[in-house]
Each structure stands twice: as structure tokens, then as C-alpha cells.
Design an enzyme around this catalytic site. Structure first.
Site, PDB file in Angstrom:
ATOM      1  N   ASP A  37      34.510  15.588  -5.766  1.00 24.64           N
ATOM      2  CA  ASP A  37      35.351  15.163  -4.653  1.00 24.64           C
ATOM      3  C   ASP A  37      34.666  13.992  -3.956  1.00 24.64           C
ATOM      4  O   ASP A  37      33.431  13.929  -3.883  1.00 24.64           O
ATOM      5  CB  ASP A  37      35.532  16.315  -3.665  1.00 24.64           C
ATOM      6  CG  ASP A  37      36.530  15.976  -2.575  1.00 24.64           C
ATOM      7  OD1 ASP A  37      37.725  16.219  -2.792  1.00 24.64           O
ATOM      8  OD2 ASP A  37      36.118  15.464  -1.512  1.00 24.64           O
ATOM      9  N   ASP A  89      43.531   9.300   7.468  1.00 24.39           N
ATOM     10  CA  ASP A  89      44.098   8.287   6.568  1.00 24.39           C
ATOM     11  C   ASP A  89      45.611   8.112   6.729  1.00 24.39           C
ATOM     12  O   ASP A  89      46.223   7.322   6.011  1.00 24.39           O
ATOM     13  CB  ASP A  89      43.797   8.680   5.107  1.00 24.39           C
ATOM     14  CG  ASP A  89      44.287  10.073   4.747  1.00 24.39           C
ATOM     15  OD1 ASP A  89      44.657  10.836   5.660  1.00 24.39           O
ATOM     16  OD2 ASP A  89      44.305  10.407   3.549  1.00 24.39           O
ATOM     17  N   ASN A 142      48.987  14.124  -0.122  1.00 25.35           N
ATOM     18  CA  ASN A 142      49.633  15.107  -1.005  1.00 25.35           C
ATOM     19  C   ASN A 142      51.098  15.279  -0.621  1.00 25.35           C
ATOM     20  O   ASN A 142      51.965  15.391  -1.488  1.00 25.35           O
ATOM     21  CB  ASN A 142      48.926  16.457  -0.921  1.00 25.35           C
ATOM     22  CG  ASN A 142      47.495  16.355  -1.399  1.00 25.35           C
ATOM     23  OD1 ASN A 142      47.251  16.031  -2.545  1.00 25.35           O
ATOM     24  ND2 ASN A 142      46.553  16.585  -0.498  1.00 25.35           N
ATOM     25  N   HIS A 155      42.321  18.658  -0.018  1.00 23.74           N
ATOM     26  CA  HIS A 155      41.412  18.236  -1.092  1.00 23.74           C
ATOM     27  C   HIS A 155      41.511  19.176  -2.289  1.00 23.74           C
ATOM     28  O   HIS A 155      41.485  18.743  -3.433  1.00 23.74           O
ATOM     29  CB  HIS A 155      39.963  18.208  -0.576  1.00 23.74           C
ATOM     30  CG  HIS A 155      39.709  17.080   0.368  1.00 23.74           C
ATOM     31  ND1 HIS A 155      38.881  16.030   0.090  1.00 23.74           N
ATOM     32  CD2 HIS A 155      40.223  16.825   1.604  1.00 23.74           C
ATOM     33  CE1 HIS A 155      38.887  15.173   1.098  1.00 23.74           C
ATOM     34  NE2 HIS A 155      39.679  15.638   2.026  1.00 23.74           N
ATOM     35  N   HIS A 162      53.313  14.325   8.458  1.00 22.87           N
ATOM     36  CA  HIS A 162      52.161  13.601   9.018  1.00 22.87           C
ATOM     37  C   HIS A 162      51.667  12.491   8.082  1.00 22.87           C
ATOM     38  O   HIS A 162      50.811  11.725   8.458  1.00 22.87           O
ATOM     39  CB  HIS A 162      51.032  14.588   9.275  1.00 22.87           C
ATOM     40  CG  HIS A 162      50.452  15.212   8.029  1.00 22.87           C
ATOM     41  ND1 HIS A 162      51.229  15.717   7.015  1.00 22.87           N
ATOM     42  CD2 HIS A 162      49.181  15.398   7.626  1.00 22.87           C
ATOM     43  CE1 HIS A 162      50.455  16.203   6.065  1.00 22.87           C
ATOM     44  NE2 HIS A 162      49.201  16.014   6.404  1.00 22.87           N
TER      45      HIS A 162
HETATM   46  O1  LIG Z   1      52.226  25.805   4.059  1.00 23.61           O
HETATM   47  C1  LIG Z   1      51.735  24.925   3.347  1.00 23.61           C
HETATM   48  C2  LIG Z   1      50.875  23.912   3.836  1.00 23.61           C
HETATM   49  C3  LIG Z   1      50.402  22.986   2.958  1.00 23.61           C
HETATM   50  N1  LIG Z   1      50.736  23.027   1.645  1.00 23.61           N
HETATM   51  C4  LIG Z   1      50.181  22.052   0.682  1.00 23.61           C
HETATM   52  O2  LIG Z   1      48.932  21.573   1.182  1.00 23.61           O
HETATM   53  C5  LIG Z   1      48.799  20.206   0.903  1.00 23.61           C
HETATM   54  C6  LIG Z   1      48.638  19.427   2.183  1.00 23.61           C
HETATM   55  O3  LIG Z   1      48.101  18.187   1.875  1.00 23.61           O
HETATM   56  P1  LIG Z   1      48.363  16.858   2.699  1.00 23.61           P
HETATM   57  O4  LIG Z   1      49.787  16.620   2.852  1.00 23.61           O
HETATM   58  O5  LIG Z   1      47.616  15.765   2.024  1.00 23.61           O
HETATM   59  O6  LIG Z   1      47.838  17.149   4.126  1.00 23.61           O
HETATM   60  P2  LIG Z   1      46.429  17.691   4.703  1.00 23.61           P
HETATM   61  O7  LIG Z   1      46.336  19.108   4.483  1.00 23.61           O
HETATM   62  O8  LIG Z   1      46.418  17.208   6.086  1.00 23.61           O
HETATM   63  O9  LIG Z   1      45.369  16.909   3.794  1.00 23.61           O
HETATM   64  C7  LIG Z   1      44.110  16.291   4.010  1.00 23.61           C
HETATM   65  O10 LIG Z   1      43.795  15.662   2.763  1.00 23.61           O
HETATM   66  C8  LIG Z   1      44.688  14.640   2.346  1.00 23.61           C
HETATM   67  C9  LIG Z   1      44.239  14.106   1.018  1.00 23.61           C
HETATM   68  O11 LIG Z   1      43.012  13.450   1.198  1.00 23.61           O
HETATM   69  C10 LIG Z   1      44.717  13.547   3.372  1.00 23.61           C
HETATM   70  O12 LIG Z   1      45.652  12.558   2.994  1.00 23.61           O
HETATM   71  C11 LIG Z   1      45.070  14.139   4.695  1.00 23.61           C
HETATM   72  O13 LIG Z   1      44.999  13.147   5.665  1.00 23.61           O
HETATM   73  C12 LIG Z   1      44.063  15.224   5.052  1.00 23.61           C
HETATM   74  O14 LIG Z   1      44.325  15.755   6.325  1.00 23.61           O
HETATM   75  C13 LIG Z   1      50.049  19.786   0.152  1.00 23.61           C
HETATM   76  O15 LIG Z   1      49.794  19.831  -1.227  1.00 23.61           O
HETATM   77  C14 LIG Z   1      51.058  20.843   0.541  1.00 23.61           C
HETATM   78  O16 LIG Z   1      52.036  21.044  -0.462  1.00 23.61           O
HETATM   79  C15 LIG Z   1      51.585  23.991   1.171  1.00 23.61           C
HETATM   80  O17 LIG Z   1      51.928  24.037  -0.018  1.00 23.61           O
HETATM   81  N2  LIG Z   1      52.044  24.919   2.047  1.00 23.61           N
END
Ligand SMILES: O=c1ccn([C@@H]2O[C@H](COP(=O)(O)OP(=O)(O)O[C@H]3O[C@H](CO)[C@@H](O)[C@H](O)[C@H]3O)[C@@H](O)[C@H]2O)c(=O)[nH]1
Length: 484
Positions: A137, A402, A382, A39, A378
């Protein structure tokens, strides 16, 4: 305005900021982010994008304490990179989580935030200069939207997932009202968008007493009353969902939908420079499009048994790989060493052609590297948008929430392939090493998937370029802010 200074509520001021050509004071937008890197990352990207355009004062509510070190780093990075963005601290009220045993820590944080929402109202009302608009948000919408209505401050919701998921959120309460005692049923048929079968819904949703479901339904009802919804997508990626939201097919009277994607980082927000340099050096030695990047986001702990299958599958695929491994739900606060999880022998066998880390990786930079040819993900939104922006095909293995709805959108958008039958959290079946090996090899070699991802990348660039759909949408939003 003093750079990067925290303020108390009473002293919350966005400083003088800029004025536009008409000498009218710049609008002051107060951002209310939630928790979880998935988020915060898009939220901060949007704040950076808006702030970089000039002519708008931005302040960001910083909820303390943060949930994880990664979150604290990112807040600090935002204020350091954008000194004109004002920080407004909010100390959460004590929250007794014992009523929700075993609940996800981020869900609990959202609930704690929602129960401190009246403090957010005081922050908005007490700010000087006057807050012209709030951007919240989505997880806080059902509390923030009514507060801003009372204060007569326009409120926009930043939706950080797909337009497909937004349509599900908006329609789900209507679906429940129609279904009455039958509850969720076997399918949620979102008008004009798609039918979402029950197994593709976020896992808790069929349980109407679950905290997640209650928040989801409340927020779904509330967003209809917002003044606008900002979505990190672009028109060519999700045309059907966006059209159905905008023309009232999903829910009549839905507020304006602004497409603002694909959001990218502006300036440096994350730590881990040393690690980034090590990965960049290693990637620099690999042939173009030869590396499989494997990461499941910040919130998805994969069981040790499944991790071992992934390891064996990657090894057998004979592909090069960079794997960000995670075994707990809270970002990076994880003591187990990589070798404890995967074993020294595995690491020795793949040395040179496989890198495994448990640290924070600059994912955007990794995906932008020419050596990366596939992203096993997954399908957090993002991750999908970052891959799409770089033209890297995605092999989607949804884990929960989601992800399956996003995976439907990524397939129809041409960003990659989705393993529909691969199990996700709560389902017993392990995806075997053989399945992983074969699918990774197949998609790595698939020229059609690669060409489609490259086309999406071009469309994404066009959307944010001058005259593009997202750029025009952003301009419309800024004009609206200036008119308040
Ligand atoms: O070592 C890491 C780990 C993560 N990221 C960043 O963290 C974000 C991860 O976001 P996302 O891919 O959306 O996964 P989640 O962290 O699982 O995000 C949550 O939020 C998202 C947006 O609502 C939802 O789609 C997901 O299901 C929910 O779990 C991205 O920008 C990545 O680039 C990094 O840069 N480095």
C-alpha cells in the site's frame, strides 16, 4: 496449502500454488495492505483479480489487531472466498500515540505500521517459497521500498486513489524543494496534469510538521524508486495524468504505471447479507433511476448540524433516497441511532420513499441497481470508480483529503458534477438544505450528465475486456512477475 490458516513469520509459506505451462514455479507475490476500508477494499479486489487469473501465488499480510470490525470481516471474507490466498499475520509493535494528540486513528495506524516495518522485512525475507515480488500500500512505501531494495525483491506500489492524486503525491516533494522557505504556497502546479490550488489540497498538507504531510512527502519521494505503480483507473478516464506520469513530465524517471481499473469485487467479501437483502427488496420496488444514493465513505464524520441540512434537503427534493449515514471516523463503530441523529418525525415523514441506515451497505451492489439514478458522494476514489463502473452520475461533495483532487478528475472524466464551493471539513459554512435540494433535483434531471456517465461506463467495460487498456496492463504486470 491449508486454506485460510494464519502463519507465524517463520512458517510463512505460500504452498505449492500453480505452475504455468513452462513448469516454472509460479511467482509468489506478497501483498502488504494498510488500514482503512478505502485502502483495503481495492487492495482485496486486486488480490482477488490476480488470484483468479491463476499462475501466481498470493499471500497477504494481515496486521493485527485490525482497526475496526468491518476490516476484520473483510479480511475473513477474502480468505474464505479465496482459500489459495495465504494469510500471514503480523502483530503490530506497541505504539505510543500520545505524541500525536487528536490525530486521525487511521493516520496513527499507518504510523504504527511504518514503525513495525522491519518486521515486514523479516516476513518477506523468511517466506517460503521465496517472495518474487512485493505489492505494498502507498501509505507504507517509504519504509517498504528501501527494505525490498536491500532484499533485492521487486516492489510495486498499489495506489488506491486517482492518477491525478498520484501525480500530486509524486510531484509534491519536488514542489517543496523548488519552493524552499516559501513552503507550499498558493498553488501546486503539477507539470502536465493540473494546477491544484491550496484550498483543494488535503487539509493538513500546508503544515509541513503535520504527521500526514511527513508521511505524504516521504512516500512521494519513495515511490519514484519502486519497480512499478499499479493504479485503479483506466487510460480513457485520466489520459492527461497518466501520460504525464508515464513520460516523465511529472517526475523524470518515474517507474512504469500500470492501469488496473476499474477494480471490481470478485467473490463475496463483505458481511451484512440481511441488510443487503432488505435494501435490494426496497430498491426493487422503486422506478428506474429514481433513487439518490447518499454516502460519504468510511472515514468522514459529518456534523449533526450538517446532517440535519442534508436530511431536510433530501426531503424537500421529493426524490427517493437511500442514505448511509455516519457520525464517527472509525468504520461503523458508532453507537448513535439513526433516530437520535435525525429524529423520529423526519423518519416518519420520509417513510417509504427514503431509507437511512448506519450499517454496512454493499455499495457496489447498490450502485449496480437500476433504481439508482444519482450518487451524492464525498468523492473517495473507490466511490467514484464504483459509480463510474455502473454508469451512475456522481454529485461530488468533497469532505477532505484527496477528495477535491479526485473531484477534478471526475469532472474531466465525465463521471459527474462537483460542487466546488460547498464547504469541507474544517470550513465553518454549512451547506444549506435549499442548496442540497436544488442541486440534487438539477443533477437528477440532467440528461447530459447521465449520458456522459453512461459513456464512461462503456469505456470502463472496454478497458477491462480482452484487448482493453487495463487488461493489457494487467497482462504486462503478470508477465513481469513471471520473469522475476
Ligand atoms: O457501508 C459501506 C461503506 C463503504 N463501502 C465501501 O467502502 C469503500 C469506501 O471507499 P471510498 O469511497 O474511497 O471512501 P473512503 O472510505 O473515505 O476512502 C479512503 O480511501 C480512498 C482511497 O484512497 C480515498 O480516496 C478516500 O479519500 C479515503 O478517505 C467503497 O469501496 C465502498 O463501496 C461499502 O461497501 N459499504
Amino acid at each position: 496449502m491449508a486454506p485460510s490458516t494464519a502463519t507465524t513469520m517463520a512458517a510463512a509459506t505460500a504452498g505449492d500454488g500453480e505452475v504455468d505451462g513452462s513448469n516454472a514455479p509460479a511467482p509468489h507475490v506478497m501483498f502488504i495492505p494498510s488500514a482503512g476500508m478505502g485502502h483495503l477494499v481495492p487492495f482485496f479486489r486486486f488480490v482477488s483479480a490476480l488470484s483468479s487469473r491463476g499462475g501466481v501465488r498470493c499471500s497477504v499480510v494481515t496486521v493485527l489487531p485490525t482497526v475496526s470490525a468491518a476490516e476484520a470481516d473483510h479480511f475473513a471474507g477474502l480468505f474464505a472466498a479465496f482459500p489459495s490466498v495465504h494469510r500471514v499475520d503480523l502483530n503490530l509493535l506497541p505504539f505510543d500515540a500520545s505524541a500525536f494528540p487528536g490525530a486521525d486513528p487511521f493516520l496513527l495506524r499507518w504510523e504504527a505500521l511504518r514503525r513495525s516495518a522491519h518486521l515486514l522485512g523479516q516476513l518477506v525475507a523468511g517466506a517460503a517459497p521465496r517472495v518474487s515480488a512485493v505489492v505494498t500500500d502507498v501509505t507504507l512505501a517509504s519504509h517498504v521500498v528501501p527494505i525490498t531494495k536491500r532484499l533485492r525483491v521487486p516492489c510495486h506500489v498499489l495506489f488506491i486513489s486517482s492518477a491525478a492524486m498520484l501525480s500530486l503525491l509524486a510531484y509534491f516533494p519536488v514542489h517543496l524543494d523548488k519552493n524552499g522557505k516559501s513552503g507550499v504556497g498558493d498553488v501546486v502546479d503539477v507539470p502536465g496534469v493540473r494546477a491544484v490550488p491550496r484550498p483543494c489540497l488535503p487539509q493538513p498538507l500546508p503544515d509541513l510538521d503535520h504527521l500526514f504531510t511527513k508521511q505524504f512527502v516521504d512516500n512521494g519521494r519513495a515511490i519514484v524508486n519502486a519497480d512499478g505503480i499499479l493504479v485503479n483507473t483506466f487510460d480513457a478516464l485520466e489520459p492527461a495524468a497518466l501520460a504525464a506520469l508515464r513520460d516523465g513530465t511529472v517526475v523524470p524517471g518515474f517507474p512504469p504505471v500500470y492501469t488496473i481499473g476499474l477494480l471490481k469485487s470478485v467473490g463475496s467479501h463483505s458481511g451484512g447479507e440481511k441488510a443487503a437483502a432488505a435494501f435490494a427488496a426496497w430498491l426493487g420496488e422503486q422506478p428506474a433511476r429514481s433513487v439518490v444514493y447518499v454516502a460519504f465513505g468510511n472515514r468522514n464524520a459529518v456534523s449533526h448540524a450538517q446532517l440535519r441540512e442534508i436530511a431536510a434537503g433530501l426531503e424537500a427534493s421529493r426524490c427517493r433516497f437511500l442514505w448511509v449515514l455516519k457520525t464517527t471516523v472509525v468504520d461503523r463503530e458508532d453507537d448513535a441511532e439513526v433516530r437520535d441523529v435525525l429524529g423520529d418525525e423526519f423518519l416518519e415523514r420520509v417513510a417509504g420513499r427514503g431509507m437511512v441506515t448506519k450499517g454496512w451497505v454493499d455499495q457496489e451492489a447498490v450502485l449496480g441497481h437500476p433504481a439508482v439514478g444519482l450518487f451524492l458522494s464525498h468523492s473517495g476514489w473507490n466511490s467514484i470508480t464504483e459509480a463510474a463502473a455502473c454508469g451512475v452520475p456522481l454529485l461530488a461533495w468533497p469532505r477532505g483529503g484527496d477528495h477535491r483532487v479526485n473531484a477534478m478528475a471526475l469532472v474531466s472524466g465525465g463521471v459527474g458534477a462537483w460542487m466546488e464551493h460547498w464547504s469541507w471539513d474544517g470550513e465553518d459554512r454549512l451547506v444549506t438544505r435549499r442548496e442540497i435540494e436544488e442541486k440534487v433535483q438539477e443533477v437528477m434531471a440532467d440528461a447530459t450528465v447521465r449520458a456522459s456517465a453512461a459513456r464512461v461506463c462503456e469505456e470502463a467495460a472496454m478497458a477491462v475486456a480482452e484487448g482493453g487498456t487495463s487488461e493489457r496492463s494487467m497482462q504486462e504486470f503478470v508477465s513481469k512477475l513471471k520473469a522475476t
